[in-house]
Write an enzyme that holds these catalytic residues in place. Structure first.
Site, PDB file in Angstrom:
ATOM      1  N   HIS A  36       0.843  -1.210   0.000  1.00 58.11           N
ATOM      2  CA  HIS A  36       0.000   0.000   0.000  1.00 58.11           C
ATOM      3  C   HIS A  36       0.872   1.252   0.000  1.00 58.11           C
ATOM      4  O   HIS A  36       0.628   2.195  -0.749  1.00 58.11           O
ATOM      5  CB  HIS A  36      -0.875   0.068   1.262  1.00 58.11           C
ATOM      6  CG  HIS A  36      -1.931  -0.979   1.373  1.00 58.11           C
ATOM      7  ND1 HIS A  36      -2.088  -1.746   2.505  1.00 58.11           N
ATOM      8  CD2 HIS A  36      -2.899  -1.373   0.532  1.00 58.11           C
ATOM      9  CE1 HIS A  36      -3.114  -2.562   2.350  1.00 58.11           C
ATOM     10  NE2 HIS A  36      -3.621  -2.362   1.151  1.00 58.11           N
ATOM     11  N   LYS A  86     -17.828  -6.292   7.161  1.00 58.27           N
ATOM     12  CA  LYS A  86     -16.613  -7.096   7.199  1.00 58.27           C
ATOM     13  C   LYS A  86     -15.990  -6.954   8.581  1.00 58.27           C
ATOM     14  O   LYS A  86     -15.905  -5.846   9.094  1.00 58.27           O
ATOM     15  CB  LYS A  86     -15.658  -6.521   6.138  1.00 58.27           C
ATOM     16  CG  LYS A  86     -14.658  -7.495   5.578  1.00 58.27           C
ATOM     17  CD  LYS A  86     -14.020  -6.920   4.314  1.00 58.27           C
ATOM     18  CE  LYS A  86     -12.521  -6.967   4.363  1.00 58.27           C
ATOM     19  NZ  LYS A  86     -11.865  -6.306   3.239  1.00 58.27           N
ATOM     20  N   ARG A 140      -1.922  -5.954  -8.516  1.00 55.50           N
ATOM     21  CA  ARG A 140      -0.875  -6.908  -8.161  1.00 55.50           C
ATOM     22  C   ARG A 140      -0.691  -7.980  -9.224  1.00 55.50           C
ATOM     23  O   ARG A 140       0.405  -8.291  -9.615  1.00 55.50           O
ATOM     24  CB  ARG A 140      -1.221  -7.601  -6.833  1.00 55.50           C
ATOM     25  CG  ARG A 140      -0.910  -6.747  -5.658  1.00 55.50           C
ATOM     26  CD  ARG A 140      -1.585  -7.259  -4.425  1.00 55.50           C
ATOM     27  NE  ARG A 140      -3.009  -6.990  -4.480  1.00 55.50           N
ATOM     28  CZ  ARG A 140      -3.811  -7.032  -3.440  1.00 55.50           C
ATOM     29  NH1 ARG A 140      -3.340  -7.396  -2.267  1.00 55.50           N
ATOM     30  NH2 ARG A 140      -5.083  -6.747  -3.556  1.00 55.50           N
ATOM     31  N   SER A 161      -3.064  -7.543   2.922  1.00 57.05           N
ATOM     32  CA  SER A 161      -3.273  -7.428   4.366  1.00 57.05           C
ATOM     33  C   SER A 161      -3.712  -8.763   4.952  1.00 57.05           C
ATOM     34  O   SER A 161      -3.292  -9.141   6.049  1.00 57.05           O
ATOM     35  CB  SER A 161      -4.339  -6.377   4.678  1.00 57.05           C
ATOM     36  OG  SER A 161      -3.940  -5.119   4.215  1.00 57.05           O
TER      37      SER A 161
HETATM   38  P1  ADP Z   1      -5.942  -5.812   0.571  1.00 54.53           P
HETATM   39  O1  ADP Z   1      -6.215  -6.472  -0.749  1.00 54.53           O
HETATM   40  O2  ADP Z   1      -4.497  -5.843   0.964  1.00 54.53           O
HETATM   41  O3  ADP Z   1      -6.889  -6.193   1.685  1.00 54.53           O
HETATM   42  P2  ADP Z   1      -7.107  -3.108   0.428  1.00 54.53           P
HETATM   43  O4  ADP Z   1      -8.547  -3.288   0.262  1.00 54.53           O
HETATM   44  O5  ADP Z   1      -6.686  -2.420   1.667  1.00 54.53           O
HETATM   45  O6  ADP Z   1      -6.226  -4.368   0.296  1.00 54.53           O
HETATM   46  O7  ADP Z   1      -6.454  -2.459  -0.852  1.00 54.53           O
HETATM   47  C1  ADP Z   1      -6.475  -1.144  -1.198  1.00 54.53           C
HETATM   48  C2  ADP Z   1      -5.762  -0.969  -2.517  1.00 54.53           C
HETATM   49  O8  ADP Z   1      -4.379  -1.278  -2.385  1.00 54.53           O
HETATM   50  C3  ADP Z   1      -6.246  -1.859  -3.667  1.00 54.53           C
HETATM   51  O9  ADP Z   1      -6.232  -1.063  -4.837  1.00 54.53           O
HETATM   52  C4  ADP Z   1      -5.223  -2.922  -3.792  1.00 54.53           C
HETATM   53  O10 ADP Z   1      -5.134  -3.407  -5.115  1.00 54.53           O
HETATM   54  C5  ADP Z   1      -3.996  -2.150  -3.431  1.00 54.53           C
HETATM   55  N1  ADP Z   1      -2.960  -3.021  -2.920  1.00 54.53           N
HETATM   56  C6  ADP Z   1      -3.027  -3.824  -1.850  1.00 54.53           C
HETATM   57  N2  ADP Z   1      -1.869  -4.501  -1.687  1.00 54.53           N
HETATM   58  C7  ADP Z   1      -1.052  -4.104  -2.690  1.00 54.53           C
HETATM   59  C8  ADP Z   1       0.262  -4.456  -3.105  1.00 54.53           C
HETATM   60  N3  ADP Z   1       0.953  -5.370  -2.432  1.00 54.53           N
HETATM   61  N4  ADP Z   1       0.788  -3.836  -4.192  1.00 54.53           N
HETATM   62  C9  ADP Z   1       0.054  -2.933  -4.860  1.00 54.53           C
HETATM   63  N5  ADP Z   1      -1.199  -2.577  -4.549  1.00 54.53           N
HETATM   64  C10 ADP Z   1      -1.755  -3.158  -3.477  1.00 54.53           C
END
Ligand code: ADP
Length: 159
Positions: free
Chosen positions: A17, A41, A90, A127
């Site tokens: 992130h 959630k 990703r 996460s």
């Molecule tokens: P997660 O999938 O980790 O639970 P979130 O809902 O918090 O994630 O994700 C928020 C944004 O961050 C999304 O656009 C997700 O694609 C992006 N994201 C999460 N992890 C990564 C990563 N390792 N590399 C790039 N983008 C990421």
């Protein structure tokens, strides 16, 4: 003045992130990190805790601010005069869902979405995987910022 939003659950924020947030901050005038208060959630951290951790780990970027939101991200974009949503991609597995979501958001409110390819160092990182590995004693030290590692260890110890 180009303001963009990086939305997500951030339960908790990972180095993946942070990489996307930092790169967005270099490309745009202002980045709002919008933390979803998701009532359907169950999360390990409350929205207040997630916001606080994000504020701490993004404090080196003066043009990043962290807010929380309920409901639709397009409504948040309208209310905060946001030009576009920035999302990290990703793997191909992220693509189908993200493309549908982006098209829906454009259809509903004319809000643009920009995709940033993940740093290959963090392509496997989410996460939920961090929480799962940490819960069973895995070493996640290189995957989350130090203050998050501390909070995560504390929280899991009390469960
Ligand atoms: P997660 O999938 O980790 O639970 P979130 O809902 O918090 O994630 O994700 C928020 C944004 O961050 C999304 O656009 C997700 O694609 C992006 N994201 C999460 N992890 C990564 C990563 N390792 N590399 C790039 N983008 C990421």
């Amino acid at each position: 003045m180009i303001r963009v939003v990086c939305p997500g659950s951030f339960d908790p924020v990972t180095n993946g992130h942070l990489d996307i947030i930092g790169r967005s901050a270099r490309l745009h005038d202002e980045v709002i990190v919008a933390v979803l208060r998701n009532i359907s959630k169950t999360t390990l951290f409350t929205v207040e805790e997630r916001v606080e951790m994000l504020r701490e780990v993004t404090k080196e970027h003066p043009n990043v601010r962290v807010e929380h939101f309920n409901g639709l991200i397009v409504d948040f974009c309208r209310a905060h005069d946001v030009a576009a949503i920035v999302k990290g991609l990703r793997a191909v597995s992220d693509f189908d869902y993200e493309m549908q979501m982006a098209q829906m958001n454009y259809n509903q409110a004319g809000v643009e979405t920009m995709f940033m390819t993940t740093n290959p160092l963090y392509a496997f990182l989410s996460s939920s995987l961090v929480k799962e590995f940490a819960r069973y004693g895995g070493d996640v030290a290189g995957l989350v910022p130090e203050p998050v590692l501390r909070k995560l260890t504390e929280r899991l110890a009390t469960q």
